[in-house]
Enzyme design. Structure first.
Site, PDB file in Angstrom:
ATOM      1  N   SER A   1       0.846  -1.191   0.000  1.00 43.92           N
ATOM      2  CA  SER A   1       0.000   0.000   0.000  1.00 43.92           C
ATOM      3  C   SER A   1       0.881   1.240   0.000  1.00 43.92           C
ATOM      4  CB  SER A   1      -0.891   0.003   1.240  1.00 43.92           C
ATOM      5  OG  SER A   1      -1.479   1.270   1.447  1.00 43.92           O
ATOM      6  N   SER A   2       0.372   2.319  -0.560  1.00 38.47           N
ATOM      7  CA  SER A   2       1.135   3.563  -0.595  1.00 38.47           C
ATOM      8  C   SER A   2       1.340   4.155   0.798  1.00 38.47           C
ATOM      9  CB  SER A   2       0.433   4.594  -1.486  1.00 38.47           C
ATOM     10  OG  SER A   2      -0.860   4.881  -0.983  1.00 38.47           O
ATOM     11  N   CYS A   3       0.576   3.688   1.788  1.00 37.99           N
ATOM     12  CA  CYS A   3       0.718   4.240   3.143  1.00 37.99           C
ATOM     13  C   CYS A   3       2.011   3.785   3.822  1.00 37.99           C
ATOM     14  CB  CYS A   3      -0.480   3.888   4.004  1.00 37.99           C
ATOM     15  SG  CYS A   3      -0.585   2.139   4.434  1.00 37.99           S
TER      16      CYS A   3
ATOM     17  N   TYR B   1      -1.427  -0.456  10.064  1.00 39.99           N
ATOM     18  CA  TYR B   1      -1.567  -1.101   8.751  1.00 39.99           C
ATOM     19  C   TYR B   1      -0.284  -0.938   7.934  1.00 39.99           C
ATOM     20  CZ  TYR B   1      -3.518  -2.064   4.086  1.00 39.99           C
ATOM     21  OH  TYR B   1      -3.767  -2.566   2.832  1.00 39.99           O
TER      22      TYR B   1
END
Length: 332
Positions: free
Chosen positions: A110-112, A139
């Protein structure tokens, strides 16, 4: 070397938005031996169950698209569930795949994973250079661990066992099969539902969380699936030339971003809502900007094809179909 369309491929998370898109893409490519399991059939957080599955099935390839996902509200409300479930799924699948002799695996992140204030656009080398966005840190930590699991197994067992485990980091995804839950969904499906309900109720105004100024990049899920299969099918020599052993992940983005206010306008247009759009500035904005540098993937020869206007129309059509079939709170 010709592609073996008969090889057994396990897609973990095939009922989710990304996993189902990967299955669609594999079928379109002619792959005919795709293995799937529902959560009821196989709990990926259960080490013993995952071990039995891999020892019995022994797939040649694995696409690890299973994850517990959600928006700002869900990440803030269930941080323990987000870090525990994602860590367990990744560790179990990656280790048991290795133990069963799986040579090729693709992990979806994920980009996070990138720092809250990372330079924009965010390149792969921004990983682990700063503090994460607090609202989804659990996450993000889990997803970073997934990348490092793949890299660590490659470093220790790549030569001796011939394994090749890769990671791709998508930007914000949307499209068919999304989760339209009123509280636990991401921004596009949440807006689609909100504008649709406002249109049905003839509501004069729709309030959007935050100021509307943060910028986000959005990628249609079938573009993401195409990128996954593209990356998986790259030769090891080519993949290694464009990555490093301890920075081996590849960003997958659309290539441009929009403000939340612009997105709201676009969703209103796609759903046919003609009322006013307001902003609840008491709610959190999250990261100021999240724009992926997809140069590495572009240089490898892949580019997104579905623009936001077209993608939103297709996503709204999917929402209407799900709404007519029953509740639209699907969890991906």
């Amino acid at each position: 070397m010709p592609t073996d369309l008969n090889q057994k491929i396990y897609v973990a998370g095939h009922r989710g938005m990304v996993g189902s898109a990967i299955v669609r893409n594999l079928v379109a490519h002619g792959y005919n031996n795709i293995v799937t399991r529902t959560h009821a059939e196989l709990d990926l957080t259960n080490q013993a169950q995952v071990k039995v599955f891999f020892q019995q099935e022994k797939p040649a390839q694995v696409y690890l698209a299973a994850a517990k996902v959600g928006g700002i509200y869900a990440n803030n409300t269930y941080p323990a569930e987000f870090i525990y479930q994602n860590l367990m799924m990744e560790a179990n699948v990656i280790h048991q795949a290795f133990a069963a002799g799986v040579k090729k695996l693709l992990f979806l992140g994920s980009s996070c994973i990138y720092p809250k204030l990372a330079p924009q656009p965010m390149a792969e080398n921004a990983l682990l250079t700063g503090t994460l966005e607090p609202t989804n840190e659990p996450y993000a930590i889990a997803k970073i661990a997934g990348i490092k699991l793949c890299e660590s197994y490659n470093r220790q067992y790549g030569q001796s066992h011939g394994i090749d485990y890769r990671s791709v980091m998508p930007t914000n995804l949307y499209g068919p099969g999304d989760n339209y839950h009123p509280e636990n969904s991401h921004v596009i499906p949440a807006l689609i539902r909100r504008f649709h309900e406002a249109k049905e109720a003839n509501a004069p105004e729709v309030l959007i969380w935050g100021t509307g100024t943060p910028k986000r990049e959005f990628l249609y899920v079938d573009d993401m699936a195409a990128a996954c299969v593209f990356v998986m099918e790259l030769s090891k020599d080519i993949y290694d030339q464009h990555t490093e052993p301890m920075q081996s992940h590849i960003n997958v983005g659309y290539g441009d971003d929009v403000t939340i206010a612009q997105l709201a306008d676009a969703v209103a247009k796609a759903t046919g809502y003609a009322g006013k759009i307001g902003f609840d500035t008491s709610k959190p904005d999250g990261t100021p900007r999240k724009w992926m540098d997809s140069g590495r993937l572009n240089r490898l020869g892949w580019q997104a094809t579905v623009d936001l206007e077209v993608g939103l129309k297709q996503a709204y059509g999917d929402f209407l179909k799900m709404d007519s079939d029953g509740p639209v709170g699907r969890v991906s």
